[in-house]
Design a protein around this motif. Sequence first.
Motif, short mmCIF file in Angstrom:
data_model
loop_
_atom_site.label_atom_id
_atom_site.label_comp_id
_atom_site.label_asym_id
_atom_site.label_seq_id
_atom_site.Cartn_x
_atom_site.Cartn_y
_atom_site.Cartn_z
N LEU A 1 0.96 -1.20 -0.07
CA LEU A 1 -0.08 0.08 -0.07
C LEU A 1 0.81 1.34 0.10
CD1 LEU A 1 -2.69 -1.04 2.59
CD2 LEU A 1 -2.67 -1.20 0.16
N ARG A 2 1.62 1.40 -1.09
CA ARG A 2 2.62 2.74 -1.22
C ARG A 2 3.15 2.82 -2.42
NH1 ARG A 2 6.30 1.39 3.25
NH2 ARG A 2 4.66 -0.22 3.71
N GLY A 3 3.90 3.94 -2.79
CA GLY A 3 4.43 3.86 -4.05
C GLY A 3 3.56 4.18 -5.37
N PRO A 4 4.07 3.77 -6.42
CA PRO A 4 3.34 3.74 -7.84
C PRO A 4 1.87 3.10 -7.60
CG PRO A 4 5.42 3.25 -8.17
CD PRO A 4 5.60 3.39 -6.64
N ALA A 5 1.83 1.85 -6.99
CA ALA A 5 0.51 1.20 -7.07
C ALA A 5 -0.66 1.94 -6.23
CB ALA A 5 0.81 -0.21 -6.19
N LEU A 6 -0.02 2.41 -4.98
CA LEU A 6 -1.14 3.43 -4.31
C LEU A 6 -1.58 4.63 -5.16
CD1 LEU A 6 -2.84 3.96 -2.05
CD2 LEU A 6 -0.83 4.94 -0.83
N LEU A 7 -0.46 5.32 -5.74
CA LEU A 7 -0.70 6.33 -6.59
C LEU A 7 -1.66 6.31 -7.75
CD1 LEU A 7 -0.34 9.37 -7.51
CD2 LEU A 7 1.91 8.69 -8.93
N GLN A 8 -1.33 5.03 -8.60
CA GLN A 8 -2.28 4.68 -9.44
C GLN A 8 -3.88 4.56 -9.06
OE1 GLN A 8 -1.92 5.22 -12.82
NE2 GLN A 8 0.06 6.02 -11.90
N ALA A 9 -3.89 3.70 -7.91
CA ALA A 9 -5.21 3.44 -7.22
C ALA A 9 -5.81 4.84 -6.80
CB ALA A 9 -4.94 2.57 -6.07
N ILE A 10 -5.21 5.79 -6.44
CA ILE A 10 -5.73 7.05 -6.06
C ILE A 10 -6.11 7.87 -7.15
CG2 ILE A 10 -5.34 9.47 -5.04
CD1 ILE A 10 -3.48 7.94 -3.05
N LEU A 11 -5.29 7.70 -8.12
CA LEU A 11 -5.59 8.32 -9.61
C LEU A 11 -6.81 7.62 -10.15
CD1 LEU A 11 -2.27 9.11 -11.20
CD2 LEU A 11 -3.71 10.58 -10.35
N ALA A 12 -7.15 6.66 -9.89
CA ALA A 12 -8.34 5.76 -10.65
C ALA A 12 -9.58 6.03 -9.70
CB ALA A 12 -8.01 4.40 -10.77
N ALA A 13 -9.59 6.75 -8.39
CA ALA A 13 -10.64 6.84 -7.44
C ALA A 13 -11.62 7.60 -8.52
CB ALA A 13 -10.17 7.61 -6.24
#
Length: 150
Positions: free
Chosen positions: A104-116
């Motif tokens: 739950l960090r880094g690029p994976a979390l960023l992409q998940a937030i951007l997809a919200a």
Amino acid sequence: NYWSPSNYNWTSLDDAVLGWMGLLAESSGARSVSDEWKNFWTGLTPEKLLAAGFPSDLSLEASWFADLSAFQSYQWHPFFFDALTSLFVGIGELLAGGASESELRGPALLQAILAADFEGLTGHIVLDENGDRLGSYRILNYRVNRTLAD
């Protein structure tokens, strides 16, 4: 209002200053006046927040949750809430997809937030590829009327 003629000494402005422009984000979506939101907010207590990990050395007043007035006292509060909700939505999506806590960090979390994509207090929340909110804004254009300052 700080910028009104009665509250600001317009005669102190440099002659080159003619006014200013800005964007004011609209901060009220349908959820901000819903019973669901009101019940959530007024159901909060200092005890519940402390039990959930709120730092005990910070100020926390029960009156803040008696009604929506404390939350609505500052235009940006709903935006702060929606920003945190975007983070929680991103984390929730990762966990639902099988991610471990350490992922739950880094690029994976960023992409998940951007997809919200959800309905927040300030309206429909969707971000572009740069993380900028697509939303409603009021364009402000304040011009100094020199005759008022003379």
